[in-house]
Design an enzyme around this catalytic site. Structure first.
Site, mmCIF file in Angstrom:
data_model
loop_
_atom_site.group_PDB
_atom_site.id
_atom_site.type_symbol
_atom_site.label_atom_id
_atom_site.label_comp_id
_atom_site.label_asym_id
_atom_site.label_seq_id
_atom_site.Cartn_x
_atom_site.Cartn_y
_atom_site.Cartn_z
ATOM 1 N N GLU A 293 28.267 214.442 98.967
ATOM 2 C CA GLU A 293 27.584 215.775 98.970
ATOM 3 C C GLU A 293 28.499 216.857 98.612
ATOM 4 O O GLU A 293 29.731 216.869 98.873
ATOM 5 C CB GLU A 293 27.233 215.788 100.332
ATOM 6 C CG GLU A 293 26.466 217.037 100.559
ATOM 7 C CD GLU A 293 26.210 217.420 102.154
ATOM 8 O OE1 GLU A 293 25.146 218.041 102.389
ATOM 9 O OE2 GLU A 293 26.793 216.918 102.893
ATOM 10 N N LYS A 372 17.291 215.877 101.330
ATOM 11 C CA LYS A 372 17.560 215.892 102.686
ATOM 12 C C LYS A 372 16.312 216.199 103.603
ATOM 13 O O LYS A 372 15.839 217.423 103.244
ATOM 14 C CB LYS A 372 18.697 216.697 102.782
ATOM 15 C CG LYS A 372 19.377 216.461 104.351
ATOM 16 C CD LYS A 372 20.992 217.325 104.439
ATOM 17 C CE LYS A 372 21.155 217.138 105.834
ATOM 18 N NZ LYS A 372 22.591 217.936 105.984
ATOM 19 N N CYS A 463 24.859 213.423 104.776
ATOM 20 C CA CYS A 463 25.598 214.272 105.763
ATOM 21 C C CYS A 463 25.188 213.744 107.272
ATOM 22 O O CYS A 463 24.989 212.617 107.819
ATOM 23 C CB CYS A 463 25.582 215.596 105.439
ATOM 24 S SG CYS A 463 27.061 216.401 106.334
#
Length: 595
Positions: A293, A372, A463
């Site tokens: 990321e 995401k 994440c």
């Protein structure tokens, strides 16, 4: 011993004892947690709760107050990195950053006062069941306590690789239940009682009755853990993949005095160099190259009307480098970018940004992407618009809409000559993209294009998503993945304990799903984790370093696990049935008093 006991009783009456309890739980919890990982301390860490619950038994306002203070102390010790994040990410002054840490401890440490008040209430009403009350209240506080950075007592105990295997059945909450049962048993087995237990036959019988069920529960978890460990250790993989993780240590921003062009040029050259060095160490061509990321921050490799005209985020040289890496090694390249789109009718007001992962196949063609879904409050969005004025670096991201898996591919060669086919002259590199535009780069490699076939699918997580077990389960509707890939950027937290904690909290997903995990981070800690929760080859990258990690990972072919299918069914069932049992007891006690 009697004199020491008397002194301790006198000490319990002072305010210093309260502080002692805060520090006891805070320090031993930290020592049991990553990166120290002295897991055995988790069994005594809750003693602070028990001492204060006894001291202020039935005084619920005081229990609530002291529970909050334990939460603040716990956060100050274990999550001290919140200060660094608030300063670096939010650009807040140091004093404000400290206030944010204290506020986080008060708000997200609510599970501590929830435990203490419920434990005091139930143990007072049903004293003979106190050990099970401890487990019930611990489980209740874990399940309903709000958290921004979710951690559980079971995570601390899961440093024990055998106990951790039970996450496949009970999830982390089941291990939390065990922690409170065992901890309270040890608490009641303190040295003050040893003398009378040794010298009194009746006391020995009472003590044996007291510890029998907790001991059996612990034994059950150990035997179950050993069985599951052996079962999955003997499972043969159906195939293996050569994976190359690139950790580029990309900057968070360009504020070090250099030109932006100079910084980004150095980053892209570093990514290319790390990939080449990692491939050499691997000794063969990688099947999958994974970048983290924000490995290339602020830019998009997705050429659309929006990213080229509405918001000039598309950078053809970024697109070209990903294309070149795919073609140089005939590998899949999985990386992160910023994408944009309109939510509704095209207008500046409806423009939205997405934290996007995308895969390029071995021909460099853009394939599946994942946006995401679970965004981090205060990091990727603010709950209220006026808060953006306080932290202008906070993103304005929109959550993705789907839980989708990512397909990856294998080139198909029909002749040796076709396999050894190379572009005219030589492979292009990063510096060539300054003179070759993206169309020219693609044209250069046109003769090397080959047929590719879909090989399998993996589960993409970005994440923070990896530490959310219930969220990860939601991907089961998309199919049964072969492995997990987690792209992360923890650079906001600096060289603090956050990266170790993030890794440890995410590690259990490999056990819950029984799938290997590839974890690529921008600045550490990157690693490969097997389906037993172990670090493959005992290899992890460092913090704030630029390096590559090459490893062969295995693909396990098995049906979805119990946890994947049913989630936290067992913890909720335990909570429900125990709650019904205690409610029935309380009603019986009340009726007995009224009679």
């Amino acid at each position: 011993m009697d004199t020491l006991h008397h002194r301790f009783q006198q000490f319990q009456k002072t305010i210093w004892f309260n502080i002692f309890c805060y520090l006891w739980t805070g320090i031993f919890s930290f020592l049991a947690f990553a990166p120290v990982s002295l897991t055995h301390f988790v069994w005594i860490a809750p003693f602070g709760f028990f001492w204060l619950s006894l001291k202020y038994h039935g005084k619920y306002k005081k229990l609530f107050f002291h529970g909050l203070l334990i939460g603040v102390v716990f956060y100050a010790i274990s999550f001290h990195w919140i200060i660094h994040m608030a300063i670096t990410f939010g650009n807040f002054p140091y004093v404000v950053a400290i206030l944010i840490l204290l506020f986080a401890g008060l708000l997200f440490g609510l599970k501590f006062p929830i435990f203490m008040m419920s434990f005091s209430f139930l143990s007072g009403k049903i004293g003979r069941h106190s050990v099970w009350v401890a487990g019930f209240c611990g489980l209740l506080s874990e399940l309903i306590g709000p958290q921004l950075f979710p951690w559980y007592w079971g995570n601390l105990a899961a440093g024990n690789i055998i106990l951790a295997q039970n996450a496949e059945i009970t999830g982390v909450y089941g291990i939390s239940f065990l922690v409170f049962i065992v901890s309270y048993t040890l608490f009641q087995s303190n040295p003050w009682h040893w003398k009378e237990i040794i010298h009194s036959k009746e006391k020995r019988k009472q003590y044996l009755r007291f510890i029998t069920l907790p001991a059996l529960l612990l034994l059950t978890f150990i035997v179950s853990g050993i069985f599951l460990f052996k079962k999955w250790e003997n499972v043969k993989p159906v195939k293996s993949l050569n994976v190359l993780i690139v950790q580029p240590d990309a900057p968070l921003s360009f504020r070090d005095g250099r030109e932006i062009k100079e910084s980004i040029e150095a980053l892209m050259a570093r990514i290319e160099k790390l990939t080449d060095e990692g491939a050499v160490r691997l000794g063969k061509k990688p099947d999958l190259i994974v970048l983290p990321e924000a490995g290339v921050p602020f830019f998009s490799a997705h050429k659309t009307e929006i990213t080229t005209k509405v918001r000039r985020m598309y950078w053809d040289r970024f697109d070209s480098l990903m294309f070149l890496l795919a073609n140089r090694y005939k590998a899949n390249v999985f990386f992160n970018e910023i994408d944009a789109g309109f939510k509704g009718a095209p207008s500046p007001r409806n423009l939205r940004y997405y934290n996007n992962n995308v895969l390029y196949d071995p021909n460099g063609d853009r394939r599946d992407s994942y946006q995401k879904k679970f965004l981090l409050m205060f990091g990727e969005y603010m709950p209220f618009d006026f808060l953006y004025e306080l932290s202008q670096q906070t993103g304005r991201f929109e959550p993705g809409l789907t839980h989708n898996l990512i397909r990856y591919y294998t080139p198909r060669y029909y002749t040796l000559a076709e396999k050894e086919k190379s572009p005219k002259g030589r492979h292009l590199g990063w510096t060539d993209t300054e003179t070759f535009n993206h169309e020219a780069v693609r044209s250069y490699y046109e003769t090397t294009r080959t047929e590719v076939s879909e090989t399998g699918k993996f589960l993409p997580l970005i994440c923070y998503e990896v530490i959310l077990p219930e969220f990860v389960r939601e991907f089961r509707t998309a199919g049964n993945p072969e492995f997990i890939v987690n792209l992360t950027n923890d650079k906001w937290y600096g060289a603090t304990t956050e990266s170790d904690q993030h890794m440890e909290l995410g590690r259990l997903r490999s056990i819950e799903l029984r799938r290997w995990m590839v974890r690529s981070t921008n600045s550490g800690i990157s690693a490969n984790i097997d389906h037993l929760g172990r670090f493959v080859g005992n290899k992890k990258t460092g913090l704030m370093t630029a390096e590559a990690l090459s490893e062969t990972i295995d693909v396990i072919d098995s049906p979805p696990t119990f946890y994947t299918q049913y989630g936290n069914l067992i913890p909720w069932l335990m909570l429900f049935l125990t709650g019904i049992y205690y409610l029935n007891l309380l009603i019986g006690i009340r009726r007995g008093k009224s009679a």
